[in-house]
Design a protein around this motif. Structure first.
Motif, short mmCIF file in Angstrom:
data_model
loop_
_atom_site.label_atom_id
_atom_site.label_comp_id
_atom_site.label_asym_id
_atom_site.label_seq_id
_atom_site.Cartn_x
_atom_site.Cartn_y
_atom_site.Cartn_z
N ASP A 1 29.41 -37.08 -48.44
CA ASP A 1 28.19 -36.94 -48.10
C ASP A 1 26.99 -37.17 -48.98
O ASP A 1 25.80 -37.00 -48.65
CB ASP A 1 28.08 -35.34 -47.65
CG ASP A 1 28.39 -34.53 -48.63
OD1 ASP A 1 28.56 -34.89 -49.98
OD2 ASP A 1 28.45 -33.05 -48.40
N PHE A 2 27.40 -37.43 -50.46
CA PHE A 2 26.30 -37.64 -51.45
C PHE A 2 25.50 -36.51 -51.75
O PHE A 2 24.39 -36.79 -52.37
CB PHE A 2 25.56 -39.13 -50.97
CG PHE A 2 26.28 -40.41 -51.35
CD1 PHE A 2 25.93 -41.34 -52.28
CD2 PHE A 2 27.41 -40.67 -50.51
CE1 PHE A 2 26.53 -42.14 -52.79
CE2 PHE A 2 28.02 -41.97 -50.88
CZ PHE A 2 27.61 -42.67 -51.71
N PHE B 1 15.87 -41.68 -51.76
CA PHE B 1 16.35 -41.16 -53.21
C PHE B 1 17.67 -42.11 -53.54
O PHE B 1 17.54 -42.65 -54.71
CB PHE B 1 16.77 -39.77 -53.21
CG PHE B 1 17.36 -39.41 -54.46
CD1 PHE B 1 16.70 -39.27 -55.61
CD2 PHE B 1 18.68 -39.28 -54.55
CE1 PHE B 1 17.30 -38.62 -56.84
CE2 PHE B 1 19.28 -38.73 -55.68
CZ PHE B 1 18.86 -38.52 -56.78
N TRP B 2 18.61 -42.27 -52.65
CA TRP B 2 19.74 -42.74 -52.99
C TRP B 2 19.39 -44.49 -53.03
O TRP B 2 20.14 -45.08 -53.63
CB TRP B 2 20.82 -42.21 -52.15
CG TRP B 2 21.43 -41.03 -52.50
CD1 TRP B 2 21.74 -40.09 -51.87
CD2 TRP B 2 22.39 -41.09 -53.64
NE1 TRP B 2 22.37 -38.93 -52.47
CE2 TRP B 2 22.93 -39.86 -53.61
CE3 TRP B 2 22.79 -41.78 -54.64
CZ2 TRP B 2 23.70 -39.24 -54.59
CZ3 TRP B 2 23.33 -41.42 -55.59
CH2 TRP B 2 23.84 -40.00 -55.66
N ARG B 3 18.91 -44.95 -52.13
CA ARG B 3 18.38 -46.20 -52.31
C ARG B 3 17.82 -46.76 -53.33
O ARG B 3 18.07 -47.94 -53.88
CB ARG B 3 17.81 -46.89 -50.97
CG ARG B 3 18.63 -46.62 -49.67
CD ARG B 3 17.86 -47.24 -48.38
NE ARG B 3 18.69 -47.09 -47.27
CZ ARG B 3 19.64 -47.98 -46.95
NH1 ARG B 3 19.75 -49.11 -47.57
NH2 ARG B 3 20.34 -47.70 -45.72
N SER B 4 16.91 -45.89 -54.09
CA SER B 4 16.30 -46.04 -55.29
C SER B 4 17.41 -46.11 -56.38
O SER B 4 17.31 -47.02 -57.19
CB SER B 4 15.14 -45.08 -55.46
OG SER B 4 14.67 -45.32 -56.96
N ASP C 1 17.70 -49.95 -56.86
CA ASP C 1 16.76 -50.25 -58.01
C ASP C 1 17.32 -50.08 -59.52
O ASP C 1 16.93 -50.56 -60.53
CB ASP C 1 15.66 -49.33 -57.82
CG ASP C 1 14.79 -49.77 -56.29
OD1 ASP C 1 15.25 -50.75 -55.76
OD2 ASP C 1 14.14 -48.95 -56.03
N HIS C 2 18.01 -48.80 -59.58
CA HIS C 2 18.78 -48.50 -60.92
C HIS C 2 20.02 -48.98 -61.39
O HIS C 2 20.37 -49.25 -62.26
CB HIS C 2 18.33 -47.05 -61.14
CG HIS C 2 16.97 -46.52 -60.95
ND1 HIS C 2 16.02 -46.53 -62.09
CD2 HIS C 2 16.01 -46.32 -59.92
CE1 HIS C 2 14.98 -46.10 -61.93
NE2 HIS C 2 14.88 -46.01 -60.42
N ALA C 3 21.07 -48.90 -60.28
CA ALA C 3 22.43 -49.22 -60.59
C ALA C 3 22.67 -50.76 -60.16
O ALA C 3 23.83 -51.00 -60.48
CB ALA C 3 23.26 -48.24 -59.59
N LEU D 1 23.85 -53.16 -48.49
CA LEU D 1 24.13 -51.85 -48.81
C LEU D 1 24.44 -50.93 -47.51
O LEU D 1 23.67 -50.53 -46.81
CB LEU D 1 23.14 -51.17 -49.91
CG LEU D 1 23.30 -49.77 -50.23
CD1 LEU D 1 24.54 -49.77 -51.10
CD2 LEU D 1 22.05 -49.44 -51.00
N THR D 2 25.89 -50.69 -47.21
CA THR D 2 26.16 -50.11 -45.93
C THR D 2 26.18 -48.68 -46.24
O THR D 2 27.21 -47.97 -46.58
CB THR D 2 27.27 -50.60 -45.52
OG1 THR D 2 27.13 -52.05 -45.44
CG2 THR D 2 27.75 -50.05 -44.23
#
Length: 252
Positions: free
Chosen positions: A170-171, A234-237, A241-243, A249-250
Motif C-alpha cells: 500500500d506504500f 509524494f511518491w511520484r516525486s 525525480d529522486h530515485a 511508472l505503473t
C-alpha cells in the motif's frame, strides 16, 4: 536456525503438492522446439508490515493472487528474485530462493506446462515469504517501503537486461523518522521537506534500473481523493525525480 532455514522446508513441501508433476522435470533431458524462450529478469517485493492485514483494507495475499500471474506473463519473466518489506527491510531475515520460470532442462513435459508450474511456484514462494514476515511480530511496528525497494534493486540478476519489479504494497512507508500515516503532505513544499530528509539520510536508492509495477498502491488512501492526490504526488516525486524510476511508472 535462521528464518530462511525455517522457510525452505515448507516451500519445498508445497512445490511437491502442485498438480503438475515436478517429478517429470528430469535433469539431463532438454526439449527441442516449442515456444520462444523467456529471458526477462523480474523482482517480487511483498509487504508484510503492520498495514498488510485484511482488516486495514490492504490484503497482500489477495493482491498477490490477483496480480502476480498476470505480471509474470506480461513481463515475460524468466529469472525471479524476491524481497520483503518489513519494519527494517534491509536487515530482514525473511527470504526466498530465486526461481527460473523457463529452465533449460525440462524432460518431456511441454514447455508451456513447465512455465505454468513455475508461475504457481512463484506464488507459493511469495506467500511463504509473506508468512515469514507475518510470523515476526516486530514487523507490526513499521513499513520500510524504501528499504524493500533498495533491496530488490541490489538483487538485479547480472545477466538480465530489463528488470521488471512488482511491489505488492500500500506504500504507507513508516520508519522512525517518517510515518505517512501522520505526515502532512498537503503542499509541495511540505512534501519536498520530507523528501529532503529521506535524501539526507540516504534512504532513497538509485532505482533507475527498475521498471516498476505496483499492486495495492494507495489502497488505504483511495477513499479520500484529496489525500490520495497528495500521497500520489509524494511518491511520484520520490520515485521519478529522486530515485530515477523510468516511465512507464505503473502505480495501481
Amino acid at each position: 536456525m535462521t528464518a530462511p532455514d525455517r522457510l525452505r522446508p515448507s516451500w519445498r513441501a508445497r512445490l511437491l503438492a502442485l498438480p503438475i508433476g515436478f517429478a517429470l522435470l528430469l535433469p539431463g533431458l532438454t526439449a527441442c522446439g516449442g515456444p520462444q524462450r523467456l529471458s526477462g529478469g523480474c523482482g517480487i517485493v511483498v509487504d508484510g508490515s503492520g498495514s498488510s492485514r485484511e482488516t486495514t483494507g490492504f490484503n497482500a495475499d489477495q493482491q498477490l493472487r490477483k496480480d502476480l500471474d498476470r505480471f509474470l506473463l506480461k513481463a515475460k519473466c524468466r529469472n525471479v528474485v524476491f524481497a520483503a518489506i518489513t519494519v527494517n527491510s534491509a536487515a530482514s531475515t525473511c527470504s526466498s530462493e530465486p526461481i527460473d520460470l523457463d529452465p533449460d532442462e525440462i524432460g518431456t513435459t511441454p514447455r508451456e506446462q513447465v512455465r505454468a508450474s513455475f508461475r504457481a511456484a512463484t506464488l507459493i514462494a511469495a506467500q511463504s515469504l509473506l508468512k515469514c514476515i507475518y510470523d515476526d511480530k516486530r514487523n507490526d511496528g513499521g513499513s520500510d517501503v524504501l528499504g524493500g525497494l533498495a533491496r530488490i534493486a541490489r538483487s538485479h540478476p547480472d545477466s538480465a537486461g530489463d528488470f521488471n519489479v512488482l511491489v505488492v504494497s500500500d506504500f504507507m512507508h513508516t520508519d522512525p523518522h517518517v510515518s505517512l500515516y501522520r505526515a502532512d503532505l498537503g503542499t509541495e513544499l511540505k512534501r519536498e521537506k520530507i523528501i529532503d530528509g529521506l535524501v539526507d539520510r540516504g534512504q532513497i536508492s538509485d532505482l533507475s534500473s527498475i521498471k516498476l509495477t505496483t499492486s495495492g498502491y494507495g489502497m488505504l488512501q483511495g477513499k479520500d481523493p484529496a489525500k490520495f492526490s497528495q500521497f500520489d504526488a509524494f511518491w511520484r516525486s520520490v520515485l521519478k525525480d529522486h530515485a530515477g524510476v523510468p516511465e512507464p511508472l505503473t502505480l495501481q
